[in-house]
Design a protein around this motif. Structure first.
Motif, PDB file in Angstrom:
ATOM      1  N   ARG A  45       0.825  -1.207   0.000  1.00  0.00           N
ATOM      2  CA  ARG A  45       0.000   0.000   0.000  1.00  0.00           C
ATOM      3  C   ARG A  45       0.864   1.264   0.000  1.00  0.00           C
ATOM      4  NH1 ARG A  45      -2.320  -4.191   2.346  1.00  0.00           N
ATOM      5  NH2 ARG A  45      -4.565  -4.523   2.098  1.00  0.00           N
ATOM      6  N   LYS A  46       2.156   1.100  -0.256  1.00  0.00           N
ATOM      7  CA  LYS A  46       3.091   2.223  -0.277  1.00  0.00           C
ATOM      8  C   LYS A  46       3.354   2.679  -1.709  1.00  0.00           C
ATOM      9  CE  LYS A  46       4.016   1.908   4.203  1.00  0.00           C
ATOM     10  NZ  LYS A  46       3.639   2.975   5.163  1.00  0.00           N
ATOM     11  N   LEU A  47       3.841   3.925  -1.824  1.00  0.00           N
ATOM     12  CA  LEU A  47       4.239   4.456  -3.123  1.00  0.00           C
ATOM     13  C   LEU A  47       5.719   4.180  -3.378  1.00  0.00           C
ATOM     14  CD1 LEU A  47       2.609   8.013  -3.214  1.00  0.00           C
ATOM     15  CD2 LEU A  47       1.767   5.942  -4.303  1.00  0.00           C
ATOM     16  N   VAL A  48       6.066   3.985  -4.635  1.00  0.00           N
ATOM     17  CA  VAL A  48       7.456   3.954  -5.048  1.00  0.00           C
ATOM     18  C   VAL A  48       7.700   5.212  -5.863  1.00  0.00           C
ATOM     19  CG1 VAL A  48       6.901   2.555  -7.083  1.00  0.00           C
ATOM     20  CG2 VAL A  48       9.250   2.689  -6.274  1.00  0.00           C
ATOM     21  N   ARG A  49       8.774   5.929  -5.546  1.00  0.00           N
ATOM     22  CA  ARG A  49       9.037   7.231  -6.171  1.00  0.00           C
ATOM     23  C   ARG A  49      10.430   7.259  -6.790  1.00  0.00           C
ATOM     24  NH1 ARG A  49       6.690   8.072  -1.172  1.00  0.00           N
ATOM     25  NH2 ARG A  49       4.821   9.405  -1.085  1.00  0.00           N
ATOM     26  N   ARG A  50      10.567   8.113  -7.782  1.00  0.00           N
ATOM     27  CA  ARG A  50      11.884   8.365  -8.354  1.00  0.00           C
ATOM     28  C   ARG A  50      11.907   9.781  -8.907  1.00  0.00           C
ATOM     29  NH1 ARG A  50      15.417   5.107 -12.955  1.00  0.00           N
ATOM     30  NH2 ARG A  50      17.169   6.559 -12.896  1.00  0.00           N
TER      31      ARG A  50
ATOM     32  N   VAL B 134      13.302   0.709 -17.542  1.00  0.00           N
ATOM     33  CA  VAL B 134      14.335  -0.192 -17.025  1.00  0.00           C
ATOM     34  C   VAL B 134      13.653  -1.533 -16.775  1.00  0.00           C
ATOM     35  CG1 VAL B 134      16.067  -0.579 -15.243  1.00  0.00           C
ATOM     36  CG2 VAL B 134      15.511   1.762 -15.972  1.00  0.00           C
ATOM     37  N   ARG B 135      13.987  -2.518 -17.569  1.00  0.00           N
ATOM     38  CA  ARG B 135      13.285  -3.799 -17.522  1.00  0.00           C
ATOM     39  C   ARG B 135      13.775  -4.708 -16.398  1.00  0.00           C
ATOM     40  NH1 ARG B 135      10.031  -5.181 -21.788  1.00  0.00           N
ATOM     41  NH2 ARG B 135       9.943  -3.637 -23.461  1.00  0.00           N
ATOM     42  N   GLN B 136      15.036  -4.578 -16.026  1.00  0.00           N
ATOM     43  CA  GLN B 136      15.565  -5.429 -14.969  1.00  0.00           C
ATOM     44  C   GLN B 136      16.750  -4.757 -14.299  1.00  0.00           C
ATOM     45  OE1 GLN B 136      16.511  -8.998 -17.151  1.00  0.00           O
ATOM     46  NE2 GLN B 136      18.486  -8.219 -17.817  1.00  0.00           N
ATOM     47  N   GLY B 137      17.143  -5.290 -13.128  1.00  0.00           N
ATOM     48  CA  GLY B 137      18.267  -4.730 -12.406  1.00  0.00           C
ATOM     49  C   GLY B 137      19.565  -4.899 -13.171  1.00  0.00           C
ATOM     50  N   ALA B 138      20.562  -4.105 -12.786  1.00  0.00           N
ATOM     51  CA  ALA B 138      21.842  -4.121 -13.505  1.00  0.00           C
ATOM     52  C   ALA B 138      22.532  -5.476 -13.424  1.00  0.00           C
ATOM     53  CB  ALA B 138      22.750  -3.030 -12.947  1.00  0.00           C
ATOM     54  N   THR B 139      22.360  -6.173 -12.312  1.00  0.00           N
ATOM     55  CA  THR B 139      22.955  -7.502 -12.144  1.00  0.00           C
ATOM     56  C   THR B 139      21.893  -8.451 -11.605  1.00  0.00           C
ATOM     57  OG1 THR B 139      23.644  -7.178  -9.839  1.00  0.00           O
ATOM     58  CG2 THR B 139      25.144  -6.378 -11.563  1.00  0.00           C
TER      59      THR B 139
ATOM     60  N   LYS C  74      18.136  -5.338  -7.039  1.00  0.00           N
ATOM     61  CA  LYS C  74      16.695  -5.307  -6.820  1.00  0.00           C
ATOM     62  C   LYS C  74      15.991  -5.012  -8.145  1.00  0.00           C
ATOM     63  CE  LYS C  74      16.666  -3.707  -2.006  1.00  0.00           C
ATOM     64  NZ  LYS C  74      16.214  -2.620  -1.089  1.00  0.00           N
ATOM     65  N   PRO C  75      14.807  -5.559  -8.356  1.00  0.00           N
ATOM     66  CA  PRO C  75      14.065  -5.236  -9.584  1.00  0.00           C
ATOM     67  C   PRO C  75      13.742  -3.749  -9.636  1.00  0.00           C
ATOM     68  CG  PRO C  75      13.093  -7.127  -8.450  1.00  0.00           C
ATOM     69  CD  PRO C  75      14.092  -6.524  -7.503  1.00  0.00           C
ATOM     70  N   PRO C  76      13.812  -3.147 -10.809  1.00  0.00           N
ATOM     71  CA  PRO C  76      13.398  -1.738 -10.921  1.00  0.00           C
ATOM     72  C   PRO C  76      11.941  -1.613 -10.507  1.00  0.00           C
ATOM     73  CG  PRO C  76      13.610  -2.757 -13.081  1.00  0.00           C
ATOM     74  CD  PRO C  76      14.173  -3.725 -12.105  1.00  0.00           C
ATOM     75  N   ALA C  77      11.626  -0.572  -9.752  1.00  0.00           N
ATOM     76  CA  ALA C  77      10.302  -0.479  -9.147  1.00  0.00           C
ATOM     77  C   ALA C  77       9.328   0.417  -9.899  1.00  0.00           C
ATOM     78  CB  ALA C  77      10.428  -0.001  -7.703  1.00  0.00           C
ATOM     79  N   LEU C  78       9.802   1.575 -10.401  1.00  0.00           N
ATOM     80  CA  LEU C  78       8.855   2.552 -10.949  1.00  0.00           C
ATOM     81  C   LEU C  78       8.555   2.355 -12.430  1.00  0.00           C
ATOM     82  CD1 LEU C  78       7.065   5.005 -10.504  1.00  0.00           C
ATOM     83  CD2 LEU C  78       9.018   6.445 -11.060  1.00  0.00           C
ATOM     84  N   THR C  79       9.577   2.332 -13.281  1.00  0.00           N
ATOM     85  CA  THR C  79       9.293   2.358 -14.723  1.00  0.00           C
ATOM     86  C   THR C  79       8.510   1.143 -15.222  1.00  0.00           C
ATOM     87  OG1 THR C  79      11.494   1.478 -15.304  1.00  0.00           O
ATOM     88  CG2 THR C  79      11.231   3.889 -15.210  1.00  0.00           C
ATOM     89  N   PRO C  80       8.688  -0.070 -14.672  1.00  0.00           N
ATOM     90  CA  PRO C  80       7.831  -1.166 -15.135  1.00  0.00           C
ATOM     91  C   PRO C  80       6.345  -0.920 -14.848  1.00  0.00           C
ATOM     92  CG  PRO C  80       9.782  -2.057 -14.081  1.00  0.00           C
ATOM     93  CD  PRO C  80       9.771  -0.579 -13.796  1.00  0.00           C
TER      94      PRO C  80
END
Length: 334
Positions: free
Chosen positions: A89-94, A130-135, A139-145
């Motif tokens: 129920r939280k927001l993810v921000r960038r 950003v479809r996936q983390g750098a390695t 952590k999986p990218p949270a906002l752009t997906p």
């Protein structure tokens, strides 16, 4: 004792938000609407977002955070993410630098005119999916997906505070301005260049952007139009992975066009038709940290230098050391 067990059982029964609660959460947290999404590639888009309330005045080059709820669905083909119930129920921000349309759209009352940030009632962002983390351990990218699953009319959160120190500062009308960026690091330069031109700037305004492919140049038509209208404006679209960058046998072969290379080779000054001397030129850097080349105190110097040491060697200096021509300003993402 029974009351305690009852409360504990109630907490255990808390689940992820259902559709009704998701809508309630949107109404509670979202304060803006995506009014136009311009897709450039599958992984690159321009988002125009209109806030419910007027946003605070700001300067070109500044940034603001946007956000979506963890309850929003992720785009197919992006790295899966396990969101704990307590964060569902939280927001993810960038935070993103604010771009601008450069020119008003054809359906605008001001069609074709310059569109600096202080003359439009929405915020424009230039964003890469950003479809996936750098390695594999990232952590999986949270906002752009989540963001790239949204379209015109969808709601979103925009933080109230627009901030940032990456600003034009005091530049005289006849001084040159050189803006070097990679990828979506061009965003603040779009806002800066449009403001300079709308204020009647007479010195050269040069925006050089290095990307992998020609299709990654999201504002190419607008920049081409600016060059037709303003003799002092120069846009240099540079690529690194097109056939002309990789195949030496091609008649149009130019090699990989990294900003560091075209600067040190003298090709940048040649393309602009001006030496871009520290005596009359301000420099701005935004984008990939490797391109910028900031080395924190005590850190090892990289084998391949970024623009900062190259510019310093050419006689430029950091903006906090002195003002006027010859200064270097750069956006910090770290």
């Amino acid at each position: 004792m029974n009351q305690h067990l009852g409360a504990e059982r109630k907490m255990d029964e808390v689940d992820y938000p259902d559709e009704e609660e998701k809508q309630q959460l949107r109404e509670k947290h979202y304060n803006a609407t995506i009014i136009k999404r311009i897709d450039l590639t599958e992984d690159l888009a321009r988002f125009r977002i209109q806030c419910d309330e007027p946003f605070m005045p700001f300067e070109p080059g500044q940034y603001v955070a946007i956000g979506l709820g963890n309850w929003e669905p992720r785009l197919r083909g992006t790295q899966p993410e396990d969101v704990p119930i307590k964060k569902s129920r939280k927001l993810v921000r960038r935070a993103y630098s604010i771009s601008c349309p450069i020119l008003h759209d054809a359906d605008s009352p001001h069609a074709g005119q310059l569109a600096p940030v202080d003359e439009i009632d929405y915020l424009e962002f230039y964003i890469t999916l950003v479809r996936q983390g750098a390695t594999s351990a990232s952590k999986p990218p949270a906002l752009t997906p989540r963001l790239f699953g949204k379209t015109d009319g969808d709601r979103i959160c925009v933080e109230k505070k627009i901030t940032g120190r990456y600003l034009l500062g005091d530049i005289l009308l006849d001084e040159n301005v050189l803006m070097l960026g990679t990828g979506t690091g061009e965003a603040p330069h779009n806002a800066m260049a449009t403001t300079l031109l709308s204020n009647g700037h007479r010195g050269k305004v040069v925006v050089a952007t290095s990307v992998r492919f020609q299709s990654d140049l999201g504002y190419q038509p607008e920049h081409d139009e600016l060059m037709r209208r303003f003799p002092n404006y120069c846009y240099l679209p540079l690529t690194t992975r097109e056939p002309k960058n990789l195949e030496p046998n091609r008649p149009d072969y130019v090699g990989k066009q990294y900003l560091q290379t075209i600067f040190t080779s003298g090709r940048l000054a040649e393309m602009v038709g001006d030496p871009l001397s520290p005596s009359n030129t301000h420099v701005f850097l935004c984008g990939n940290p490797d391109m910028i080349g900031y080395v924190p105190p005590g850190a090892e110097t990289p084998d391949r230098p970024g623009m900062l040491p190259l510019l310093r060697a050419a006689g430029f200096h950091d903006a906090d050391e002195a003002s006027g021509p010859g200064t270097i300003r750069f956006e910090k993402y770290w």
